[in-house]
Design a protein around this motif. Structure first.
Motif, short mmCIF file in Angstrom:
data_model
loop_
_atom_site.label_atom_id
_atom_site.label_comp_id
_atom_site.label_asym_id
_atom_site.label_seq_id
_atom_site.Cartn_x
_atom_site.Cartn_y
_atom_site.Cartn_z
N TYR A 1 -22.38 -0.39 2.29
CA TYR A 1 -21.74 -0.90 1.08
C TYR A 1 -20.96 -2.17 1.37
O TYR A 1 -21.04 -3.17 0.63
CB TYR A 1 -20.82 0.16 0.47
CG TYR A 1 -20.12 -0.33 -0.77
CD1 TYR A 1 -20.79 -0.36 -1.99
CD2 TYR A 1 -18.81 -0.79 -0.73
CE1 TYR A 1 -20.16 -0.83 -3.14
CE2 TYR A 1 -18.17 -1.27 -1.86
CZ TYR A 1 -18.86 -1.28 -3.07
OH TYR A 1 -18.23 -1.76 -4.19
N ALA A 2 -20.16 -2.15 2.46
CA ALA A 2 -19.34 -3.31 2.79
C ALA A 2 -20.22 -4.53 3.08
O ALA A 2 -19.92 -5.65 2.64
CB ALA A 2 -18.45 -3.00 3.99
N LEU A 3 -21.31 -4.33 3.79
CA LEU A 3 -22.22 -5.44 4.10
C LEU A 3 -22.94 -5.92 2.84
O LEU A 3 -23.23 -7.10 2.70
CB LEU A 3 -23.22 -5.02 5.18
CG LEU A 3 -22.63 -4.84 6.58
CD1 LEU A 3 -23.66 -4.21 7.51
CD2 LEU A 3 -22.16 -6.18 7.14
N ALA A 4 -23.26 -4.99 1.93
CA ALA A 4 -23.90 -5.37 0.67
C ALA A 4 -23.01 -6.32 -0.12
O ALA A 4 -23.48 -7.22 -0.81
CB ALA A 4 -24.21 -4.13 -0.16
N MET A 5 -21.70 -6.11 0.00
CA MET A 5 -20.75 -6.94 -0.73
C MET A 5 -20.45 -8.28 -0.04
O MET A 5 -19.84 -9.17 -0.64
CB MET A 5 -19.43 -6.18 -0.93
CG MET A 5 -19.54 -4.93 -1.79
SD MET A 5 -19.90 -5.28 -3.53
CE MET A 5 -21.65 -4.87 -3.62
N THR A 6 -20.86 -8.41 1.24
CA THR A 6 -20.46 -9.60 1.99
C THR A 6 -21.63 -10.44 2.50
O THR A 6 -21.44 -11.60 2.85
CB THR A 6 -19.58 -9.20 3.20
OG1 THR A 6 -20.24 -8.17 3.95
CG2 THR A 6 -18.24 -8.67 2.74
N LEU A 7 -22.84 -9.87 2.59
CA LEU A 7 -23.99 -10.62 3.12
C LEU A 7 -24.91 -11.04 1.99
O LEU A 7 -25.42 -10.20 1.25
CB LEU A 7 -24.78 -9.76 4.13
CG LEU A 7 -24.08 -9.39 5.44
CD1 LEU A 7 -25.02 -8.57 6.31
CD2 LEU A 7 -23.63 -10.65 6.19
N GLU A 8 -25.11 -12.32 1.83
CA GLU A 8 -25.99 -12.82 0.78
C GLU A 8 -27.45 -12.52 1.13
O GLU A 8 -27.86 -12.61 2.28
CB GLU A 8 -25.81 -14.33 0.61
CG GLU A 8 -24.44 -14.73 0.10
CD GLU A 8 -24.32 -16.22 -0.12
OE1 GLU A 8 -25.35 -16.91 0.03
OE2 GLU A 8 -23.22 -16.69 -0.45
N GLY A 9 -28.22 -12.14 0.12
CA GLY A 9 -29.64 -11.91 0.30
C GLY A 9 -30.01 -10.48 0.66
O GLY A 9 -31.18 -10.13 0.68
N PHE A 10 -29.00 -9.63 0.95
CA PHE A 10 -29.30 -8.25 1.35
C PHE A 10 -28.64 -7.24 0.41
O PHE A 10 -28.67 -6.04 0.67
CB PHE A 10 -28.79 -8.00 2.78
CG PHE A 10 -29.44 -8.86 3.82
CD1 PHE A 10 -30.63 -8.47 4.41
CD2 PHE A 10 -28.88 -10.07 4.18
CE1 PHE A 10 -31.23 -9.27 5.36
CE2 PHE A 10 -29.47 -10.88 5.14
CZ PHE A 10 -30.65 -10.48 5.73
N THR A 11 -28.05 -7.72 -0.67
CA THR A 11 -27.20 -6.87 -1.50
C THR A 11 -27.94 -5.65 -2.04
O THR A 11 -27.49 -4.52 -1.88
CB THR A 11 -26.60 -7.68 -2.67
OG1 THR A 11 -25.84 -8.76 -2.13
CG2 THR A 11 -25.73 -6.81 -3.54
N LEU A 12 -29.08 -5.85 -2.71
CA LEU A 12 -29.77 -4.76 -3.38
C LEU A 12 -30.22 -3.69 -2.38
O LEU A 12 -29.98 -2.49 -2.59
CB LEU A 12 -30.97 -5.30 -4.16
CG LEU A 12 -31.75 -4.26 -4.97
CD1 LEU A 12 -30.84 -3.56 -5.97
CD2 LEU A 12 -32.93 -4.90 -5.69
N GLY A 13 -30.87 -4.10 -1.30
CA GLY A 13 -31.35 -3.13 -0.32
C GLY A 13 -30.23 -2.33 0.30
O GLY A 13 -30.32 -1.11 0.45
N LEU A 14 -29.13 -2.99 0.65
CA LEU A 14 -28.01 -2.29 1.27
C LEU A 14 -27.29 -1.39 0.27
O LEU A 14 -26.79 -0.32 0.64
CB LEU A 14 -27.02 -3.30 1.86
CG LEU A 14 -27.50 -3.99 3.14
CD1 LEU A 14 -26.59 -5.15 3.50
CD2 LEU A 14 -27.55 -2.99 4.30
#
Length: 470
Positions: free
Chosen positions: A214-227
């Motif tokens: 969840y934290a990475l989904a909120m901070t890494l562009e381009g990976f939001t939906l999958g994470l």
């Protein structure tokens, strides 16, 4: 009627908890202002040095619940000493880092120590001070949290400019040694466990991976939906694991108490909105009003400093009038402040921004003191660590969500704030804080429902007690 002053032992115990809150709060933001300096020192890219901040936040967010539960089992004072030791040693390792990879690893270890300190500090208040002074103690901890977060960027910038980048981490070494001594000397010893401690390793692992996704989904562009999909699946798996665990990390029955679940939801909503002021404010002040970097820094410090200085006063109000009355008042103040932020700045400029921020900051200090006091007052001794950790988790998730979601609202409203003209920035401010006002009104409705649920539960418990006495 004047309150009886704390005895010297209680005062020093509370001082140790205040330091335990100040140190990790300070390091949440102290490296932010110096990222360009660190990039130059290590010949690293901006994306690489961003992980100096991200590694710390991820460690805190993913581990805070697990270490809180561990503290309930092995002893909160004992584990807090371990956390302070880890935090201090990792700070020294950060200062001695020969390269950016080493620094990121040391920051992650520092985040583990910070997770322990955040998780257990609130839980130890009941052991440090009398119940009648719990609100004041929570207000002091809120003050330390706000002071550390607001002081971090300016202190970090000054130290880097005049002493050098290692100094922002070396600062923690003497503070950590002092803090460890105060905790060891003045906090009451843990009660000896009579049965072996069973820790839910599977549940902890699933929760760590879920929160990391969840934290990475909120901070890494381009990976939001999958994470986000991974985090949702992880949440479902965690529920299944906890239902089958012999000694679950989190007793899911805790969430059947509406007072706990609503308090955590309120914390998440409020911190989401508070992060909005830190995301939107710099763009409005610099591009919307054309202020210099120094003036932007001063204007942004007004809110956190008011929250810091208002924490103790807010705690005294909670002690006098009760947490149940103060939470709705604080939320009403936050809703009013956000509404004024949506309306006044575009007409009054800087005063129109600063005046509502005073209301937001004071209301936030009152909310923290009231919500934390009310929540921890009804928690059993063996669950204080995990509930305190859940409170910290809700706060961190709110900060991450606020930065991502409310930042996205502002970006969509302006078509990209880095290039938008001043009038478009002002319109984006209006739209974003209109959304923030709606969130605070939602929180206010939830708090009123919480009071009704709490009153119903109290009547039910009283009725049960009457039946038992018959």
């Amino acid at each position: 009627m004047p309150r009886e002053p704390l005895n010297p032992t209680a005062r020093w115990a509370l001082t140790s908890l205040a330091l335990s809150m100040l140190m990790p709060s300070l390091d949440t933001s102290i490296a932010n202002a110096g990222l360009p300096t660190l990039a130059a020192a290590f010949d690293a890219t901006f994306q690489q040095v961003q992980w100096i901040v991200l590694a710390y936040l991820l460690a805190v967010t993913t581990l805070i619940v697990s270490v809180g539960r561990l503290g309930d089992g092995v002893g909160r004072r004992r584990l807090l000493l371990v956390g302070i030791g880890l935090f201090t040693a990792a700070s020294l390792a950060c200062a001695l880092a020969p390269g950016w990879i080493w620094l990121i690893g040391a920051r992650a270890v520092q985040g583990v120590g910070a997770a322990i300190m955040f998780a257990l500090t609130v839980a130890l208040v009941a052991d440090a001070v009398p119940k009648a002074r719990a609100g004041s103690a929570m207000g002091l901890l809120a003050t330390m949290s706000a002071t550390g977060t607001s002081l971090g960027p300016s202190l970090g910038g000054l130290l880097m400019e005049h002493v050098g980048w290692p100094s922002i981490f070396l600062l923690n070494v003497p503070l950590g040694l002092l803090n460890a001594w105060l905790v060891y000397r003045y906090l009451p010893a843990d009660r000896t466990a009579r049965t072996p401690v069973t820790f839910d390793y599977v549940g902890s692992g699933v929760l760590v991976l879920t929160l990391a996704a969840y934290a990475l989904a909120m901070t890494l562009e381009g990976f939001t939906l999958g994470l986000l999909v991974v985090s949702l699946c992880g949440a479902g798996l965690f529920i299944v694991v906890e239902k089958q665990a012999r000694a679950p990390l989190i007793r899911l029955s805790l969430f059947a108490d509406p007072r706990l679940s609503s308090s955590l939801a309120l914390t998440l909503l409020v911190t989401t909105v508070m992060m909005t002021t830190l995301v939107v404010g710099p763009f409005y002040l610099s591009r919307g009003l054309g202020l210099s970097s120094a003036m932007v820094g001063l204007a942004l410090s007004v809110g956190p400093l008011l929250a810091a200085f208002g924490g103790v006063a807010a705690g005294r109000l909670v002690d006098r009038f009760g947490a149940r009355r103060m939470v709705p008042g604080a939320l009403l103040g936050l809703a009013g402040g956000c509404a004024l932020l949506a309306l006044l700045p575009t007409h009054l400029g800087l005063p129109g921004y600063l005046l509502p921020m005073t209301l937001v900051a004071g209301s936030y200090a009152l909310f923290q003191a009231a919500n934390n006091t009310g929540l921890m007052a009804g928690v059993s001794q063996d669950q204080r660590g995990v509930v305190s950790a859940l409170l910290g988790l809700a706060r961190n998730l709110g900060l991450i969500t606020g930065a991502a979601v409310m930042g996205a609202v502002f970006s969509l409203a302006t078509g990209g704030p880095t290039q938008a003209p001043a009038e478009v920035i002002g319109r984006g401010l209006h739209i974003t804080f209109a959304v923030a006002t709606a969130l605070m009104l939602m929180a206010l409705i939830l708090s009123r429902a919480k009071i009704k649920w709490g009153s119903g539960l109290a009547r039910e418990e009283a009725g049960t007690a009457d039946i038992s006495s018959d």
